[in-house]
Design a protein around this motif. Structure first.
Motif, mmCIF file in Angstrom:
data_model
loop_
_atom_site.group_PDB
_atom_site.id
_atom_site.type_symbol
_atom_site.label_atom_id
_atom_site.label_comp_id
_atom_site.label_asym_id
_atom_site.label_seq_id
_atom_site.Cartn_x
_atom_site.Cartn_y
_atom_site.Cartn_z
ATOM 1 N N VAL A 95 0.866 -1.178 0.000
ATOM 2 C CA VAL A 95 0.000 0.000 0.000
ATOM 3 C C VAL A 95 0.901 1.226 0.000
ATOM 4 N N TRP A 96 0.661 2.110 -0.969
ATOM 5 C CA TRP A 96 1.429 3.337 -1.139
ATOM 6 C C TRP A 96 0.509 4.524 -0.931
ATOM 7 N N VAL A 97 0.970 5.495 -0.181
ATOM 8 C CA VAL A 97 0.217 6.737 0.048
ATOM 9 C C VAL A 97 1.172 7.901 -0.206
ATOM 10 N N GLY A 98 0.758 8.819 -1.043
ATOM 11 C CA GLY A 98 1.584 9.993 -1.321
ATOM 12 C C GLY A 98 2.961 9.656 -1.860
ATOM 13 N N GLY A 99 3.066 8.585 -2.645
ATOM 14 C CA GLY A 99 4.346 8.191 -3.221
ATOM 15 C C GLY A 99 5.265 7.437 -2.289
ATOM 16 N N HIS A 100 4.749 7.032 -1.106
ATOM 17 C CA HIS A 100 5.560 6.300 -0.123
ATOM 18 C C HIS A 100 4.897 4.972 0.206
ATOM 19 N N ARG A 101 5.706 3.919 0.288
ATOM 20 C CA ARG A 101 5.199 2.621 0.725
ATOM 21 C C ARG A 101 4.983 2.699 2.230
ATOM 22 N N VAL A 102 3.724 2.538 2.662
ATOM 23 C CA VAL A 102 3.414 2.684 4.085
ATOM 24 C C VAL A 102 3.059 1.364 4.751
ATOM 25 N N GLY A 103 3.004 0.292 4.010
ATOM 26 C CA GLY A 103 2.675 -1.003 4.583
ATOM 27 C C GLY A 103 2.177 -1.941 3.507
ATOM 28 N N LYS A 104 1.457 -2.957 3.953
ATOM 29 C CA LYS A 104 0.933 -3.960 3.028
ATOM 30 C C LYS A 104 -0.382 -4.483 3.559
ATOM 31 N N LEU A 105 -1.093 -5.182 2.703
ATOM 32 C CA LEU A 105 -2.307 -5.846 3.160
ATOM 33 C C LEU A 105 -1.907 -7.086 3.955
ATOM 34 N N PRO A 106 -2.677 -7.435 4.985
ATOM 35 C CA PRO A 106 -2.395 -8.685 5.705
ATOM 36 C C PRO A 106 -2.402 -9.858 4.727
ATOM 37 N N ASP A 107 -1.645 -10.901 5.042
ATOM 38 C CA ASP A 107 -1.470 -12.033 4.134
ATOM 39 C C ASP A 107 -2.782 -12.616 3.618
ATOM 40 N N ASP A 108 -3.753 -12.817 4.501
ATOM 41 C CA ASP A 108 -5.010 -13.425 4.052
ATOM 42 C C ASP A 108 -5.774 -12.496 3.112
ATOM 43 N N ASP A 109 -5.795 -11.198 3.395
ATOM 44 C CA ASP A 109 -6.456 -10.242 2.505
ATOM 45 C C ASP A 109 -5.719 -10.137 1.175
ATOM 46 N N ALA A 110 -4.392 -10.106 1.224
ATOM 47 C CA ALA A 110 -3.600 -9.985 -0.004
ATOM 48 C C ALA A 110 -3.837 -11.176 -0.925
ATOM 49 N N SER A 111 -3.845 -12.384 -0.383
ATOM 50 C CA SER A 111 -4.038 -13.552 -1.244
ATOM 51 C C SER A 111 -5.442 -13.589 -1.842
ATOM 52 N N ARG A 112 -6.435 -13.045 -1.131
ATOM 53 C CA ARG A 112 -7.798 -12.996 -1.673
ATOM 54 C C ARG A 112 -7.963 -11.885 -2.707
ATOM 55 N N LEU A 113 -7.345 -10.722 -2.472
ATOM 56 C CA LEU A 113 -7.550 -9.555 -3.323
ATOM 57 C C LEU A 113 -6.623 -9.475 -4.530
ATOM 58 N N ARG A 114 -5.457 -10.097 -4.447
ATOM 59 C CA ARG A 114 -4.456 -9.967 -5.512
ATOM 60 C C ARG A 114 -4.976 -10.357 -6.899
ATOM 61 N N PRO A 115 -5.655 -11.498 -7.068
ATOM 62 C CA PRO A 115 -6.151 -11.827 -8.423
ATOM 63 C C PRO A 115 -7.118 -10.772 -8.960
ATOM 64 N N GLY A 116 -8.004 -10.265 -8.125
ATOM 65 C CA GLY A 116 -8.931 -9.222 -8.548
ATOM 66 C C GLY A 116 -8.212 -7.920 -8.853
ATOM 67 N N LEU A 117 -7.193 -7.588 -8.067
ATOM 68 C CA LEU A 117 -6.394 -6.389 -8.308
ATOM 69 C C LEU A 117 -5.751 -6.450 -9.690
ATOM 70 N N ILE A 118 -5.125 -7.571 -9.988
ATOM 71 C CA ILE A 118 -4.463 -7.723 -11.288
ATOM 72 C C ILE A 118 -5.489 -7.682 -12.417
ATOM 73 N N ARG A 119 -6.633 -8.295 -12.228
ATOM 74 C CA ARG A 119 -7.691 -8.274 -13.247
ATOM 75 C C ARG A 119 -8.166 -6.839 -13.492
ATOM 76 N N LEU A 120 -8.408 -6.083 -12.417
ATOM 77 C CA LEU A 120 -8.858 -4.698 -12.557
ATOM 78 C C LEU A 120 -7.816 -3.833 -13.261
ATOM 79 N N GLN A 121 -6.539 -4.018 -12.930
ATOM 80 C CA GLN A 121 -5.476 -3.258 -13.583
ATOM 81 C C GLN A 121 -5.419 -3.565 -15.072
ATOM 82 N N ARG A 122 -5.543 -4.832 -15.429
ATOM 83 C CA ARG A 122 -5.524 -5.212 -16.842
ATOM 84 C C ARG A 122 -6.738 -4.655 -17.577
ATOM 85 N N GLN A 123 -7.882 -4.784 -16.961
ATOM 86 C CA GLN A 123 -9.134 -4.372 -17.585
ATOM 87 C C GLN A 123 -9.190 -2.867 -17.830
ATOM 88 N N HIS A 124 -8.765 -2.079 -16.841
ATOM 89 C CA HIS A 124 -8.896 -0.620 -16.921
ATOM 90 C C HIS A 124 -7.599 0.103 -17.265
#
Length: 156
Positions: A95-124
């Motif tokens: 997770v980046w805010v204002g051009g700085h890496r401020v942290g990350k999603l918790p492991d369980d959230d990241a593994s669930r959201l990552r495929p959708g994130l990549i799909r949304l980036q490709r689509q839009h």
């Protein structure tokens, strides 16, 4: 065509270029992330908490203002970046805010959201940003809290 023009043409939605890459190197600011870049906001009612913040307190205080007394709440947008090459988590989403890496999603959230994130980036052909806020106080420190739409990420 100069490099700056190439970046502008290839990293902004609506251009004929490929958009942003699916993933970016871990712990480095992605080359496609620049001032003035456009991102797609995915707003919703589902909550996410960002982890790994202790080393980023100075950055968070610079965002909200160092001299704020009492409780702090500053609205922000957190840019999600699917990382590759992260030696600790192959599903990492930074997770980046204002051009700085401020942290990350918790492991369980990241593994669930990552495929959708990549799909949304490709689509839009845009980076994905989530609305949220930086909150906390001087004694307990600051945290980053985001909201998103689970349906948009394919998690209905």
């Amino acid at each position: 065509m100069g490099f700056a023009e190439w970046l502008r043409n290839n990293l902004v939605a609506g251009s004929d270029g490929p958009g942003i890459p699916d993933t970016s190197p871990a712990a480095r600011r992605p080359q496609w992330m620049r001032d003035g870049m456009r991102a797609m906001e995915i707003a919703g009612a589902d909550d996410l908490r960002v982890v790994g913040l202790p080393g980023h307190q100075n950055v968070l205080w610079s965002i909200v203002g160092r001299d704020v007394p009492g409780l702090v709440r500053q609205d922000i947008h957190g840019l999600l970046v699917a990382e590759h090459g992260n030696p600790f988590d192959r599903h990492a989403v930074a997770v980046w805010v204002g051009g700085h890496r401020v942290g990350k999603l918790p492991d369980d959230d990241a593994s669930r959201l990552r495929p959708g994130l990549i799909r949304l980036q490709r689509q839009h052909r845009r980076a994905v940003a989530l609305p949220g806020h930086v909150g906390g106080d001087q004694s307990d420190g600051l945290g980053v809290y985001l909201t998103y739409d689970a349906n948009a990420f394919g998690l209905s």
